[in-house]
Enzyme design. Structure first.
Site, PDB file in Angstrom:
ATOM      1  N   SER A 124     -22.263  21.941 -22.888  1.00 36.86           N
ATOM      2  CA  SER A 124     -21.761  23.314 -22.966  1.00 36.86           C
ATOM      3  C   SER A 124     -22.728  24.267 -22.263  1.00 36.86           C
ATOM      4  CB  SER A 124     -21.570  23.700 -24.442  1.00 36.86           C
ATOM      5  OG  SER A 124     -20.862  24.918 -24.541  1.00 36.86           O
ATOM      6  N   ASN A 125     -22.624  25.555 -22.529  1.00 35.93           N
ATOM      7  CA  ASN A 125     -23.521  26.546 -21.931  1.00 35.93           C
ATOM      8  C   ASN A 125     -23.732  27.693 -22.909  1.00 35.93           C
ATOM      9  OD1 ASN A 125     -21.434  28.665 -21.436  1.00 35.93           O
ATOM     10  ND2 ASN A 125     -20.571  26.999 -20.214  1.00 35.93           N
ATOM     11  N   TYR A 126     -24.493  28.712 -22.489  1.00 41.30           N
ATOM     12  CA  TYR A 126     -24.921  29.762 -23.413  1.00 41.30           C
ATOM     13  C   TYR A 126     -23.958  30.946 -23.521  1.00 41.30           C
ATOM     14  CZ  TYR A 126     -29.500  27.497 -23.310  1.00 41.30           C
ATOM     15  OH  TYR A 126     -30.513  26.608 -23.423  1.00 41.30           O
ATOM     16  N   ALA A 140     -17.121  30.948 -19.114  1.00 46.24           N
ATOM     17  CA  ALA A 140     -18.034  30.063 -18.390  1.00 46.24           C
ATOM     18  C   ALA A 140     -17.495  28.653 -18.606  1.00 46.24           C
ATOM     19  CB  ALA A 140     -19.447  30.212 -18.925  1.00 46.24           C
TER      20      ALA A 140
END
Ligand code: PMT
Length: 412
Positions: free
Chosen positions: A219-221, A286
């Site tokens: 995943s990402n932030y 995102a």
């Protein structure tokens, strides 16, 4: 900027949590924006913030007891009713577990609870819970929050971060600037003269999670803050907003239809049915470009010294919309890069057939992922750049929506 609160009567209810120390600043911001602010302070609230500070910044006596002193000339003996009737909005920040419970069952034994009960129907009530994360997750707090939401209150999910308990978790009250902006948006009249009014806007927000096995993911932030701010801003302009979001800890903006998804493929499947009918598609999510080819079922065991993950491409949602869009439909994308970003953002505009790209500067402190502010350069379909200085994502979202309005064909 804050014209929606100008001249409005706002009651700020403050209960007894450490976040109460932020409230004089909130009162100052509201006063500066032209609001009339009266403070209703609970007995525990007064242990955390002084009545004198609040009276000084609001320019009004702070209300605590429902029974006023009988010997003070000019005392309003029915102020437990008149204050609630006076208000255009009631904001409770911080709202403790105790205050949530008291409001949920309808107690009326101090000025804060009296204002809640006597507020005129239809006036917004914004509640900002703040407490230890475990308390916030408890069954009784969840039940009381659900009761208040069912009764028409807007309960704003607390933020994650360091808590007074020394732990890190969900329970922090947002900063005064964020609360003031939220108040502004709830008092904002929906604009019917915007080209977005009555038109469908689809917005993707937040991160995606791509499963490695049943307990792990890539995943990402992304926090979803930018996408949610856009949903609020589009709603303020009268649009019918559908918000398709990856996993985030944010409350659904009022009047917005929300679809929760996890992976890029789910986000794609949720968005696709709206491609044909939306006027504007805004891709603020995102989205992971790749996903593990074969997520394992169960939990992968640690047997080998190394493990290789084969990743395969995800569908590019905004590119697919960009390629299919019909005259009159607009595709808006974001771009986030750690190097040579602006050039790459210009490239994305053409490659994905976009009408507008918002290029975020990435620094993890004031811009990009998981912060309240953003620094963006908007690039329109003629590759003209407009640099927006660092500002709250809520404000940046309004400017971006304003740019979209300018690109829209008013006759459609
Ligand atoms: O959520 P926040 O914490 O508030 O942070 C906001 C943000 C930084 C996440 C947001 O403003 C942002 O920049 N989102 C896009 C980040 C990104 O993935 O950029 P990209 O350059 O990889 O993608 C370009 C565009 O294509 C984006 O509009 C993206 O949503 C879209 N895309 C990308 C891949 C994919 N498979 N499908 C897509 O639709």
């Amino acid at each position: 900027m804050f014209s929606a609160v100008q001249g409005k009567n706002i009651i700020l209810g403050i209960s007894g949590g450490i976040a109460a120390y932020k409230t004089p600043q909130l009162v100052r911001l509201l006063k500066k924006a032209g609001a009339n602010v009266r403070v209703a302070l609970t007995a525990s609230g007064s242990r955390f913030v002084s009545e004198l500070s609040l009276a000084t910044v609001s320019g009004e006596a702070v209300c605590r007891e429902t029974f006023p002193p009988a010997d003070v000339p000019g005392t309003d003996f029915t102020r437990h009713i008149s204050l609630g009737e006076w208000a255009d909005a009631l904001v409770i920040a911080p709202a403790t577990a105790n205050t949530l419970a008291r409001l949920a069952v309808g107690l009326c034994d101090d000025m804060l609870s009296a204002c809640f009960i006597t507020l005129r129907p239809g006036k917004p009530v914004l509640i900002f819970p703040a407490m230890d994360g475990q308390m916030y997750r408890s069954a009784s707090v969840r039940r009381n929050v659900a009761t208040l939401v069912a009764g028409g209150c807007t309960v704003i999910e607390p933020e994650s971060g360091d808590l007074a308990s020394g732990q890190c978790g969900t329970g922090r009250m947002p900063d005064p600037e964020v609360i003031a902006d939220r108040i502004r948006s709830s008092l904002q009249e929906i604009r019917r003269d915007s080209p977005l009014s009555g038109r469908q806007v689809v917005i993707t927000a937040g991160p995606t999670r791509e499963k490695i096995d049943d307990v792990r993911f890539v995943s990402n932030y992304s926090s979803g803050k930018m996408g949610f701010a856009l949903a609020c801003a589009a709603r303020e302009r009268g649009a019918e907003v559908r918000l398709i979001t990856g996993p985030v800890h944010l409350a659904t903006p009022e009047g917005v239809e929300r679809f929760d998804v996890e992976s890029a493929c789910e986000m794609h499947d949720a968005a696709k049915p709206f491609f044909a009918t939306c006027a504007v598609f805004i891709a603020a999510a995102a989205v992971a470009d790749y996903r593990p080819e074969m997520p394992a079922s169960g939990k992968l065991k640690k047997t080998e010294p190394e493990m290789r993950l084969l990743l395969v491409r995800n569908p590019d949602i905004v590119a697919e919309f960009g390629a299919q869009k019909q005259p009159g439909q607009l595709a808006v994308g974001f771009a986030l890069e750690t190097s040579e970003g602006l050039a790459s953002a210009h490239g994305k505009l053409d490659e994905k057939h976009l009408d507008l790209v918002a290029f975020n500067t990435y620094d993890r402190k004031t811009s990009g992922f998981d912060v309240d502010t953003n620094t963006m350069t908007l690039i329109d379909r003629n590759h003209r750049e407009t640099l927006l200085p660092t500002m709250l994502k809520t404000e940046a979202a309004r400017l971006l929506i304003g740019h979209i309005e300018q690109l829209m064909d008013p006759d459609r």
